[in-house]
Design a protein around this motif. Sequence first.
Motif, short mmCIF file in Angstrom:
data_model
loop_
_atom_site.label_atom_id
_atom_site.label_comp_id
_atom_site.label_asym_id
_atom_site.label_seq_id
_atom_site.Cartn_x
_atom_site.Cartn_y
_atom_site.Cartn_z
N GLN A 98 11.20 -4.27 -0.22
CA GLN A 98 12.19 -3.41 -0.88
C GLN A 98 12.03 -3.58 -2.38
OE1 GLN A 98 15.04 -1.30 0.21
NE2 GLN A 98 14.72 -0.82 -1.95
N ALA A 99 11.85 -2.46 -3.09
CA ALA A 99 11.64 -2.53 -4.53
C ALA A 99 12.55 -1.53 -5.24
CB ALA A 99 10.19 -2.24 -4.89
N THR A 100 13.04 -1.93 -6.40
CA THR A 100 13.86 -1.07 -7.25
C THR A 100 13.37 -1.22 -8.69
OG1 THR A 100 15.79 -1.35 -5.81
CG2 THR A 100 16.19 -0.53 -8.04
N PHE A 101 13.21 -0.08 -9.38
CA PHE A 101 12.70 -0.09 -10.75
C PHE A 101 13.75 0.43 -11.72
CE2 PHE A 101 8.99 -0.03 -8.08
CZ PHE A 101 8.09 -0.85 -8.73
N SER A 102 13.76 -0.13 -12.91
CA SER A 102 14.66 0.32 -13.96
C SER A 102 13.90 1.14 -14.98
CB SER A 102 15.32 -0.88 -14.63
OG SER A 102 14.34 -1.71 -15.24
N ASN A 103 14.62 1.86 -15.83
CA ASN A 103 14.04 2.70 -16.88
C ASN A 103 13.23 3.85 -16.30
OD1 ASN A 103 13.75 3.33 -19.64
ND2 ASN A 103 11.72 2.39 -19.71
N VAL A 104 13.62 4.33 -15.13
CA VAL A 104 12.96 5.47 -14.48
C VAL A 104 13.97 6.61 -14.42
CG1 VAL A 104 11.90 6.31 -12.36
CG2 VAL A 104 11.48 3.96 -13.12
N ASN A 105 13.66 7.73 -15.09
CA ASN A 105 14.60 8.84 -15.11
C ASN A 105 14.05 10.11 -14.47
OD1 ASN A 105 12.72 9.55 -16.99
ND2 ASN A 105 14.12 9.64 -18.73
N VAL A 106 12.81 10.06 -13.93
CA VAL A 106 12.23 11.21 -13.24
C VAL A 106 11.67 10.74 -11.91
CG1 VAL A 106 10.51 13.05 -13.30
CG2 VAL A 106 11.60 12.30 -15.42
N GLY A 107 12.09 11.35 -10.81
CA GLY A 107 11.58 10.97 -9.50
C GLY A 107 12.23 9.72 -8.96
N PRO A 108 11.71 9.21 -7.84
CA PRO A 108 12.32 8.05 -7.18
C PRO A 108 12.15 6.77 -7.99
CG PRO A 108 10.23 8.61 -6.16
CD PRO A 108 10.52 9.71 -7.14
N ASP A 109 13.12 5.90 -7.90
CA ASP A 109 13.05 4.61 -8.60
C ASP A 109 13.09 3.44 -7.62
OD1 ASP A 109 15.63 4.70 -7.70
OD2 ASP A 109 16.56 4.44 -9.67
N ASN A 110 12.88 3.70 -6.31
CA ASN A 110 12.90 2.62 -5.34
C ASN A 110 12.06 3.03 -4.12
OD1 ASN A 110 14.88 3.61 -3.00
ND2 ASN A 110 15.72 4.27 -4.97
N TYR A 111 11.74 2.04 -3.30
CA TYR A 111 11.04 2.32 -2.05
C TYR A 111 11.29 1.18 -1.07
CZ TYR A 111 7.37 -1.00 -3.51
OH TYR A 111 6.69 -2.11 -3.91
N LEU A 112 11.00 1.46 0.20
CA LEU A 112 11.08 0.46 1.26
C LEU A 112 9.84 0.63 2.14
CD1 LEU A 112 12.55 -1.77 2.85
CD2 LEU A 112 13.70 0.05 4.15
N ASP A 113 8.93 -0.33 2.07
CA ASP A 113 7.74 -0.34 2.91
C ASP A 113 7.96 -1.26 4.11
OD1 ASP A 113 6.55 1.36 1.15
OD2 ASP A 113 5.17 -0.10 0.29
N LYS A 114 7.34 -0.93 5.23
CA LYS A 114 7.46 -1.73 6.45
C LYS A 114 6.08 -1.97 7.04
CE LYS A 114 10.15 1.57 7.95
NZ LYS A 114 10.50 2.26 6.70
N ALA A 115 5.89 -3.13 7.63
CA ALA A 115 4.59 -3.44 8.23
C ALA A 115 4.76 -4.39 9.41
CB ALA A 115 3.65 -4.07 7.20
N VAL A 116 3.94 -4.17 10.43
CA VAL A 116 3.85 -5.09 11.57
C VAL A 116 2.37 -5.35 11.84
CG1 VAL A 116 6.03 -4.38 12.62
CG2 VAL A 116 3.92 -3.18 13.22
N SER A 117 2.05 -6.53 12.31
CA SER A 117 0.67 -6.85 12.62
C SER A 117 0.62 -7.85 13.76
CB SER A 117 -0.06 -7.41 11.40
OG SER A 117 0.40 -8.71 11.11
N SER A 118 -0.50 -7.85 14.45
CA SER A 118 -0.71 -8.81 15.53
C SER A 118 -2.20 -9.08 15.64
CB SER A 118 -0.18 -8.27 16.86
OG SER A 118 -0.87 -7.09 17.23
N SER A 119 -2.53 -10.28 16.05
CA SER A 119 -3.92 -10.64 16.30
C SER A 119 -3.96 -11.61 17.47
CB SER A 119 -4.55 -11.28 15.06
OG SER A 119 -3.90 -12.49 14.73
N VAL A 120 -5.07 -11.58 18.20
CA VAL A 120 -5.23 -12.44 19.37
C VAL A 120 -6.68 -12.90 19.44
CG1 VAL A 120 -5.70 -10.48 20.88
CG2 VAL A 120 -4.87 -12.63 21.86
N SER A 121 -6.89 -14.11 19.86
CA SER A 121 -8.24 -14.62 20.10
C SER A 121 -8.24 -15.38 21.42
CB SER A 121 -8.68 -15.54 18.95
OG SER A 121 -7.85 -16.69 18.87
N TRP A 122 -9.34 -15.20 22.15
CA TRP A 122 -9.44 -15.79 23.49
C TRP A 122 -10.85 -16.32 23.67
CZ3 TRP A 122 -10.87 -12.97 28.48
CH2 TRP A 122 -10.69 -13.81 29.58
#
Length: 207
Positions: A98-122
């Motif tokens: 989750q990120a929020t930026f200051s001094n931004v007056n045009v367009g979005p000033d925040n975002y929320l990225d999501k990630a999942v990962s998995s690994s397996v070894s046998w």
Amino acid sequence: RNLVVALAAQDQQSTPSDAPQPLGSQSSGQATDNTLGFKLAPGVRGTASIGLETVYDSNFYLQQENPRSAFGYLLSPYIGLIGDDGTLRYKIGAGLEQATFSNVNVGPDNYLDKAVSSSVSWQPLARHYFSGDLSSKDGHDPFGSFRTENNIPLDEGLDKWIENKASLTYRYGSASARINLESEISADTRRYQTNRQYTQYLDYRVL
């Protein structure tokens, strides 16, 4: 050109903000990579972390003329699961940024990225080794970059995408052998979810 300065306030056991990151395991109460783990069951451990980062960007929109600077505050929680029974090892993780930026007056000033990962070894036999990785990330392109080069209005909103990656590897050999045989198949796809009139040409699929 732009200058980006990042100051991180993060516990030494936590993972970077691009979580999930690969995790390891060992028999003691401490997982590898200095990641603190807690025992859930025999051979299974859980991990959790949270990162806080402050970023200064001297050219937030990546524009050659009239660059605008901005401060950003990034919060990145992460949870993971590690399993190891000797022949089968697996890692599962999920994280947010989750990120929020200051001094931004045009367009979005925040975002929320999501990630999942998995690994397996046998490793069922001494000379036969199988491994696989699977991950999915809901992310975005920088606030400038592509949209700046193509004169896309900054107030259109972020160029968001979903990226999926998968790989499967088989190796025949041993750690002490000079020659090992290895085969791998992989796939990497990205599809943009927003501003399709501009971003549909950026979709890709690599098999």
